[in-house]
Design a protein around this motif. Structure first.
Motif, PDB file in Angstrom:
ATOM      1  N   TRP A   1     -10.546  -2.060 -11.790  1.00 47.34           N
ATOM      2  CA  TRP A   1     -10.177  -3.344 -12.380  1.00 47.34           C
ATOM      3  C   TRP A   1     -10.187  -3.237 -13.903  1.00 47.34           C
ATOM      4  O   TRP A   1     -11.219  -2.970 -14.512  1.00 47.34           O
ATOM      5  CB  TRP A   1     -11.151  -4.423 -11.911  1.00 47.34           C
ATOM      6  CG  TRP A   1     -10.912  -5.798 -12.447  1.00 47.34           C
ATOM      7  CD1 TRP A   1     -11.702  -6.491 -13.297  1.00 47.34           C
ATOM      8  CD2 TRP A   1      -9.813  -6.669 -12.130  1.00 47.34           C
ATOM      9  NE1 TRP A   1     -11.182  -7.728 -13.536  1.00 47.34           N
ATOM     10  CE2 TRP A   1     -10.020  -7.875 -12.836  1.00 47.34           C
ATOM     11  CE3 TRP A   1      -8.688  -6.533 -11.331  1.00 47.34           C
ATOM     12  CZ2 TRP A   1      -9.125  -8.937 -12.758  1.00 47.34           C
ATOM     13  CZ3 TRP A   1      -7.804  -7.607 -11.255  1.00 47.34           C
ATOM     14  CH2 TRP A   1      -8.019  -8.774 -11.955  1.00 47.34           C
TER      15      TRP A   1
ATOM     16  N   TRP B   1      -6.600  -6.806  -0.120  1.00 48.26           N
ATOM     17  CA  TRP B   1      -6.153  -7.818  -1.081  1.00 48.26           C
ATOM     18  C   TRP B   1      -7.158  -8.949  -1.173  1.00 48.26           C
ATOM     19  O   TRP B   1      -6.811 -10.118  -1.217  1.00 48.26           O
ATOM     20  CB  TRP B   1      -4.760  -8.329  -0.696  1.00 48.26           C
ATOM     21  CG  TRP B   1      -3.803  -7.197  -0.698  1.00 48.26           C
ATOM     22  CD1 TRP B   1      -3.286  -6.556   0.393  1.00 48.26           C
ATOM     23  CD2 TRP B   1      -3.291  -6.506  -1.835  1.00 48.26           C
ATOM     24  NE1 TRP B   1      -2.489  -5.525   0.013  1.00 48.26           N
ATOM     25  CE2 TRP B   1      -2.462  -5.472  -1.347  1.00 48.26           C
ATOM     26  CE3 TRP B   1      -3.433  -6.669  -3.202  1.00 48.26           C
ATOM     27  CZ2 TRP B   1      -1.790  -4.592  -2.193  1.00 48.26           C
ATOM     28  CZ3 TRP B   1      -2.772  -5.802  -4.049  1.00 48.26           C
ATOM     29  CH2 TRP B   1      -1.965  -4.778  -3.541  1.00 48.26           C
TER      30      TRP B   1
ATOM     31  N   GLU C   1       0.816  -1.212   0.000  1.00 54.96           N
ATOM     32  CA  GLU C   1       0.000   0.000   0.000  1.00 54.96           C
ATOM     33  C   GLU C   1       0.848   1.259   0.000  1.00 54.96           C
ATOM     34  O   GLU C   1       0.311   2.366   0.045  1.00 54.96           O
ATOM     35  CB  GLU C   1      -0.926   0.005   1.220  1.00 54.96           C
ATOM     36  CG  GLU C   1      -1.991  -1.067   1.170  1.00 54.96           C
ATOM     37  CD  GLU C   1      -2.940  -1.006   2.363  1.00 54.96           C
ATOM     38  OE1 GLU C   1      -4.086  -1.435   2.210  1.00 54.96           O
ATOM     39  OE2 GLU C   1      -2.520  -0.521   3.426  1.00 54.96           O
TER      40      GLU C   1
ATOM     41  N   ILE D   1      -5.887  -0.818  -6.363  1.00 52.84           N
ATOM     42  CA  ILE D   1      -6.675  -0.716  -5.133  1.00 52.84           C
ATOM     43  C   ILE D   1      -6.441   0.678  -4.569  1.00 52.84           C
ATOM     44  O   ILE D   1      -5.311   1.049  -4.246  1.00 52.84           O
ATOM     45  CB  ILE D   1      -6.245  -1.770  -4.109  1.00 52.84           C
ATOM     46  CG1 ILE D   1      -6.843  -3.129  -4.451  1.00 52.84           C
ATOM     47  CG2 ILE D   1      -6.664  -1.376  -2.703  1.00 52.84           C
ATOM     48  CD1 ILE D   1      -8.301  -3.282  -4.036  1.00 52.84           C
TER      49      ILE D   1
ATOM     50  N   LEU E   1     -11.554  -0.868  -6.096  1.00 52.80           N
ATOM     51  CA  LEU E   1     -10.693  -1.540  -7.062  1.00 52.80           C
ATOM     52  C   LEU E   1     -11.041  -1.053  -8.460  1.00 52.80           C
ATOM     53  O   LEU E   1     -12.179  -1.219  -8.919  1.00 52.80           O
ATOM     54  CB  LEU E   1     -10.861  -3.064  -6.971  1.00 52.80           C
ATOM     55  CG  LEU E   1     -10.175  -3.900  -8.060  1.00 52.80           C
ATOM     56  CD1 LEU E   1      -8.669  -3.654  -8.067  1.00 52.80           C
ATOM     57  CD2 LEU E   1     -10.488  -5.380  -7.877  1.00 52.80           C
TER      58      LEU E   1
ATOM     59  N   TYR F   1      -3.066  -4.007  -7.931  1.00 45.44           N
ATOM     60  CA  TYR F   1      -3.700  -5.281  -7.613  1.00 45.44           C
ATOM     61  C   TYR F   1      -3.501  -6.206  -8.805  1.00 45.44           C
ATOM     62  O   TYR F   1      -4.028  -5.967  -9.890  1.00 45.44           O
ATOM     63  CB  TYR F   1      -5.188  -5.054  -7.343  1.00 45.44           C
ATOM     64  CG  TYR F   1      -5.986  -6.302  -7.020  1.00 45.44           C
ATOM     65  CD1 TYR F   1      -6.301  -6.610  -5.701  1.00 45.44           C
ATOM     66  CD2 TYR F   1      -6.449  -7.146  -8.022  1.00 45.44           C
ATOM     67  CE1 TYR F   1      -7.047  -7.736  -5.382  1.00 45.44           C
ATOM     68  CE2 TYR F   1      -7.190  -8.277  -7.714  1.00 45.44           C
ATOM     69  CZ  TYR F   1      -7.486  -8.569  -6.398  1.00 45.44           C
ATOM     70  OH  TYR F   1      -8.222  -9.688  -6.101  1.00 45.44           O
TER      71      TYR F   1
END
Length: 496
Positions: free
Chosen positions: A471, A436, A166, A404, A469, A361
């Protein structure tokens, strides 16, 4: 037993016999994975606990060093108490001590492992000054908490600290010698900040640190360390002063809490500027109709049930047709995409939400450009984070990659906007219960294919969360391969 590289760090291979070779207790339970350079009286290892099946941080300390720094009775017992005393309240920034025991002429300290990078690995990327401040701030808060209860951390060497995924500094190898003081910890915080700003180590009391990847800091003719802003003019003078004042233990910077307060003031000013930048960019990106505030007490527009049904069916049919012809995604993902197409327009009175950190991530491999994740949320569209370049589009085995983004407190997320120079990138906005979490445990609240420039994605419903997130399920394609780049990500909503 041969050590293998860990996180890009080559194992230490000492010449000649090793005076601190692991004892039988260590050799029978712990599999050594990689060693990190340190002072002559200690070994730091990344190890695997074969009994409990978990990775650990293993410190092997020469007991003669413990006795040399503490001439009172029972120095080893006191060392064990002092070291375990750092774990009671650490805000996740001090590794928890699992076990500690004297083994022959050495003491073994077993602590939780911190996935991430060495200080030198992160410093080599030349992080932005404010990112360096954020990295140090939480460890400074944990240090102040430890000092409040009488504990000391011994922040004396860069390899004792690791940078988590992080992007936050963690005391990864706890071991408190008797000669360590609270003032030394404050100087260690200043040294850590200095190292992240310049990539050099300013303390001279910890011995050789070049093997840790950090050469000694430059010094003036009088022996004093050169201030960071003199080496890199882009470093704010206020932040440079925090590092220098902590190193020198100057009045006003003699406690860890003073370091926290100084960094908080700098970061608060940065957040205010960031909020202004988010608001300005979002205003330019919104449709004109969204920017018009509603009249006070205005009734909702009247709409007959039949007309509402026609509009809803038409929108859903268009979304379904566009999705099924352009995507081979599984039915659940198609449904998610359909719902995102008919989401309501943003609330014009949303406020910018300022994230505290961002991390890559990537469940199936090393993070794509993990050290630059924060550039996607730094309120500077001129900087960016990018995925690796792939020879082909993401496959079933490599389902995606993302960021993230964490917030200091729960937020009521309503809109996410993404500024990207790689159109065609397909993204999903997901909330995550933990940083996570497995991808199956995250919840999709919006999706879109990015255009060239700013793309807004509206959450289906206001979603309280601390982690988002971003993504990427499909990369932008080009002649040289597939890669996506995110220049800036903004968040709108309110505090939950």
């Amino acid at each position: 037993m041969t050590a293998t590289p860990v996180s890009g760090v080559p194992p230490h291979s000492p010449q000649g016999p090793d005076p601190l070779a692991p004892g039988m207790l260590v050799a029978t339970r712990y599999r050594l994975l990689g060693r990190f350079a340190g002072p002559h009286w200690v070994q730091w290892w990344h190890a695997h606990d074969t009994e409990l099946c978990r990775d650990v941080a293993l410190s092997l300390i020469d007991s003669a060093q413990v006795r040399a720094t503490d001439t009172r009775p029972d120095p080893v017992a006191r060392f064990c108490r002092n070291t375990t005393g750092t774990s009671f309240s650490h805000e996740g920034r001090i590794a928890q001590v699992y076990d500690i025991a004297a083994v022959g002429d050495r003491i073994a300290v077993v602590a939780e492992w911190t996935p991430g990078w060495r200080v030198a690995d992160v410093a080599r990327t030349v992080p932005r000054p404010l990112d360096a401040a954020r990295t140090v701030r939480h460890l400074a808060a944990a240090t102040a908490d430890a000092h409040h209860f009488g504990a000391r951390l011994s922040l004396d060497h860069p390899n004792r600290v690791r940078i988590s995924r992080e992007g936050l500094a963690v005391l990864a190898f706890p071991a408190t010698l008797a000669d360590g003081t609270a003032a030394d910890d404050v100087a260690g915080l200043g040294a850590l900040l200095y190292a992240l700003l310049l990539g050099t180590w300013p303390l001279s009391s910890s011995g050789e640190t070049r093997a840790a990847g950090l050469p000694p800091a430059g010094r003036r003719g009088d022996g004093s360390v050169v201030p960071p802003h003199r080496v890199r003019p882009a470093i704010p003078r206020r932040l440079s002063d925090v590092a220098m004042n902590a190193l020198a233990r100057r009045p006003g910077m003699v406690t860890a809490q003073a370091v926290v307060d100084a960094l908080d003031r700098i970061l608060a000013d940065a957040r205010a500027r960031t909020a202004s930048a988010f608001a300005s960019t979002t205003k330019r990106a919104r449709p004109a109709s969204v920017n018009r505030p509603p009249r006070p007490n205005a009734p909702l527009p009247a709409l007959s049930g039949a007309l509402a049904l026609i509009v809803a069916l038409g929108a859903a049919g268009w979304a379904a047709g566009a999705t099924f012809t352009a995507s081979d995604a599984p039915p659940a993902a198609v449904a998610d995409s359909m719902l995102s197409q008919i989401a309501p327009v943003p609330d014009p009175f949303q406020t910018p939400l300022t994230p505290s950190s961002a991390a890559v991530y990537s469940p199936l491999r090393f993070p794509d450009n993990g050290a630059t994740a924060s550039l996607a949320v730094d309120a500077n569209p001129a900087t960016s984070w990018a995925t690796d370049r792939y020879p082909q589009q993401l496959s079933a085995t490599k389902r995606g990659v993302g960021l993230i983004v964490s917030f200091p407190e729960p937020v009521d997320l309503r809109t996410v906007w993404i500024d990207s120079p790689t159109p065609g990138t397909t993204v999903e906005i997901r909330t995550a219960p933990v940083a996570w979490a497995n991808i199956e445990r995250t919840q999709v609240i919006g999706a879109a294919t990015l255009g060239d420039g700013v793309t807004e994605i509206v959450a289906r419903t206001p979603t309280p969360t601390r982690r988002v997130l971003i993504w990427i399920s499909g990369l932008s394609g080009g002649e040289s391969g597939f890669q996506s780049r995110l220049s800036e990500i903004g968040f709108l909503g309110s505090g939950a």
